[in-house]
Design a protein around this motif. Structure first.
Motif, PDB file in Angstrom:
ATOM      1  N   GLU A  29       1.789  -1.869  -5.988  1.00 53.76           N
ATOM      2  CA  GLU A  29       0.454  -2.460  -5.981  1.00 53.76           C
ATOM      3  C   GLU A  29      -0.564  -1.532  -6.628  1.00 53.76           C
ATOM      4  N   ILE A  30      -0.385  -0.249  -6.438  1.00 59.56           N
ATOM      5  CA  ILE A  30      -1.327   0.736  -6.962  1.00 59.56           C
ATOM      6  C   ILE A  30      -1.118   0.970  -8.458  1.00 59.56           C
ATOM      7  N   GLN A  31       0.136   1.147  -8.873  1.00 56.06           N
ATOM      8  CA  GLN A  31       0.392   1.567 -10.252  1.00 56.06           C
ATOM      9  C   GLN A  31       1.221   0.596 -11.078  1.00 56.06           C
ATOM     10  N   GLY A  32       1.614  -0.521 -10.497  1.00 52.81           N
ATOM     11  CA  GLY A  32       2.436  -1.471 -11.234  1.00 52.81           C
ATOM     12  C   GLY A  32       3.903  -1.092 -11.135  1.00 52.81           C
ATOM     13  N   GLN A  33       4.779  -2.046 -11.429  1.00 50.13           N
ATOM     14  CA  GLN A  33       6.209  -1.788 -11.316  1.00 50.13           C
ATOM     15  C   GLN A  33       6.852  -1.583 -12.678  1.00 50.13           C
ATOM     16  N   SER A  34       7.731  -0.609 -12.726  1.00 47.60           N
ATOM     17  CA  SER A  34       8.543  -0.436 -13.925  1.00 47.60           C
ATOM     18  C   SER A  34       9.807  -1.291 -13.777  1.00 47.60           C
ATOM     19  N   LYS A  35      10.528  -1.460 -14.840  1.00 47.89           N
ATOM     20  CA  LYS A  35      11.780  -2.218 -14.805  1.00 47.89           C
ATOM     21  C   LYS A  35      12.759  -1.583 -13.819  1.00 47.89           C
ATOM     22  N   LEU A  36      12.849  -0.262 -13.812  1.00 52.80           N
ATOM     23  CA  LEU A  36      13.747   0.435 -12.893  1.00 52.80           C
ATOM     24  C   LEU A  36      13.341   0.179 -11.450  1.00 52.80           C
ATOM     25  N   ASP A  37      12.041   0.236 -11.158  1.00 49.31           N
ATOM     26  CA  ASP A  37      11.565  -0.033  -9.802  1.00 49.31           C
ATOM     27  C   ASP A  37      11.962  -1.435  -9.351  1.00 49.31           C
ATOM     28  N   GLN A  38      11.852  -2.398 -10.251  1.00 46.53           N
ATOM     29  CA  GLN A  38      12.209  -3.770  -9.913  1.00 46.53           C
ATOM     30  C   GLN A  38      13.701  -3.878  -9.588  1.00 46.53           C
ATOM     31  N   GLU A  39      14.541  -3.178 -10.351  1.00 44.42           N
ATOM     32  CA  GLU A  39      15.984  -3.214 -10.102  1.00 44.42           C
ATOM     33  C   GLU A  39      16.326  -2.537  -8.776  1.00 44.42           C
ATOM     34  N   ILE A  40      15.652  -1.431  -8.476  1.00 45.57           N
ATOM     35  CA  ILE A  40      15.884  -0.735  -7.209  1.00 45.57           C
ATOM     36  C   ILE A  40      15.475  -1.625  -6.041  1.00 45.57           C
ATOM     37  N   LYS A  41      14.360  -2.304  -6.189  1.00 48.92           N
ATOM     38  CA  LYS A  41      13.888  -3.196  -5.125  1.00 48.92           C
ATOM     39  C   LYS A  41      14.892  -4.322  -4.885  1.00 48.92           C
ATOM     40  N   LYS A  42      15.412  -4.900  -5.951  1.00 46.96           N
ATOM     41  CA  LYS A  42      16.411  -5.967  -5.807  1.00 46.96           C
ATOM     42  C   LYS A  42      17.658  -5.436  -5.090  1.00 46.96           C
ATOM     43  N   ALA A  43      18.106  -4.253  -5.482  1.00 43.54           N
ATOM     44  CA  ALA A  43      19.294  -3.661  -4.866  1.00 43.54           C
ATOM     45  C   ALA A  43      19.048  -3.367  -3.391  1.00 43.54           C
ATOM     46  N   THR A  44      17.860  -2.901  -3.065  1.00 45.41           N
ATOM     47  CA  THR A  44      17.514  -2.616  -1.676  1.00 45.41           C
ATOM     48  C   THR A  44      17.542  -3.884  -0.845  1.00 45.41           C
ATOM     49  N   HIS A  45      16.966  -4.956  -1.374  1.00 45.06           N
ATOM     50  CA  HIS A  45      16.963  -6.228  -0.650  1.00 45.06           C
ATOM     51  C   HIS A  45      18.390  -6.733  -0.436  1.00 45.06           C
ATOM     52  N   ARG A  46      19.242  -6.607  -1.463  1.00 43.40           N
ATOM     53  CA  ARG A  46      20.638  -7.032  -1.311  1.00 43.40           C
ATOM     54  C   ARG A  46      21.312  -6.221  -0.217  1.00 43.40           C
ATOM     55  N   HIS A  47      21.072  -4.914  -0.228  1.00 46.12           N
ATOM     56  CA  HIS A  47      21.696  -4.033   0.769  1.00 46.12           C
ATOM     57  C   HIS A  47      21.188  -4.367   2.170  1.00 46.12           C
ATOM     58  N   LEU A  48      19.890  -4.588   2.312  1.00 44.55           N
ATOM     59  CA  LEU A  48      19.332  -4.933   3.619  1.00 44.55           C
ATOM     60  C   LEU A  48      19.901  -6.248   4.124  1.00 44.55           C
ATOM     61  N   ASN A  49      20.031  -7.226   3.246  1.00 44.44           N
ATOM     62  CA  ASN A  49      20.590  -8.514   3.640  1.00 44.44           C
ATOM     63  C   ASN A  49      22.036  -8.366   4.092  1.00 44.44           C
ATOM     64  N   GLN A  50      22.806  -7.556   3.380  1.00 42.33           N
ATOM     65  CA  GLN A  50      24.192  -7.325   3.762  1.00 42.33           C
ATOM     66  C   GLN A  50      24.267  -6.589   5.087  1.00 42.33           C
TER      67      GLN A  50
END
Length: 56
Positions: A29-50
């Motif tokens: 929210e403060i600095q915007g997301q990079s492509k890598l940040d977006q991929e890490i976030k997706k991976a984190t959500h997948r891991h949390l769901n699992q």
């Protein structure tokens, strides 16, 4: 009823992952997301769901 050590550790790890996710969202929210940040976030959500599926 007391939880097993493994259940306690799993819960603690889940809390840490949740906190890190919150920090990533705040930073985005403060600095915007990079492509890598977006991929890490997706991976984190997948891991949390699992993790949630396995703990139920």
């Amino acid at each position: 009823m007391a939880k097993s050590k493994q259940q306690q550790e799993t819960h603690g790890i889940g809390q840490i992952e949740h906190q890190l996710n919150n920090q990533m969202e705040a930073a985005a929210e403060i600095q915007g997301q990079s492509k890598l940040d977006q991929e890490i976030k997706k991976a984190t959500h997948r891991h949390l769901n699992q993790s949630n599926e396995h703990s139920e």
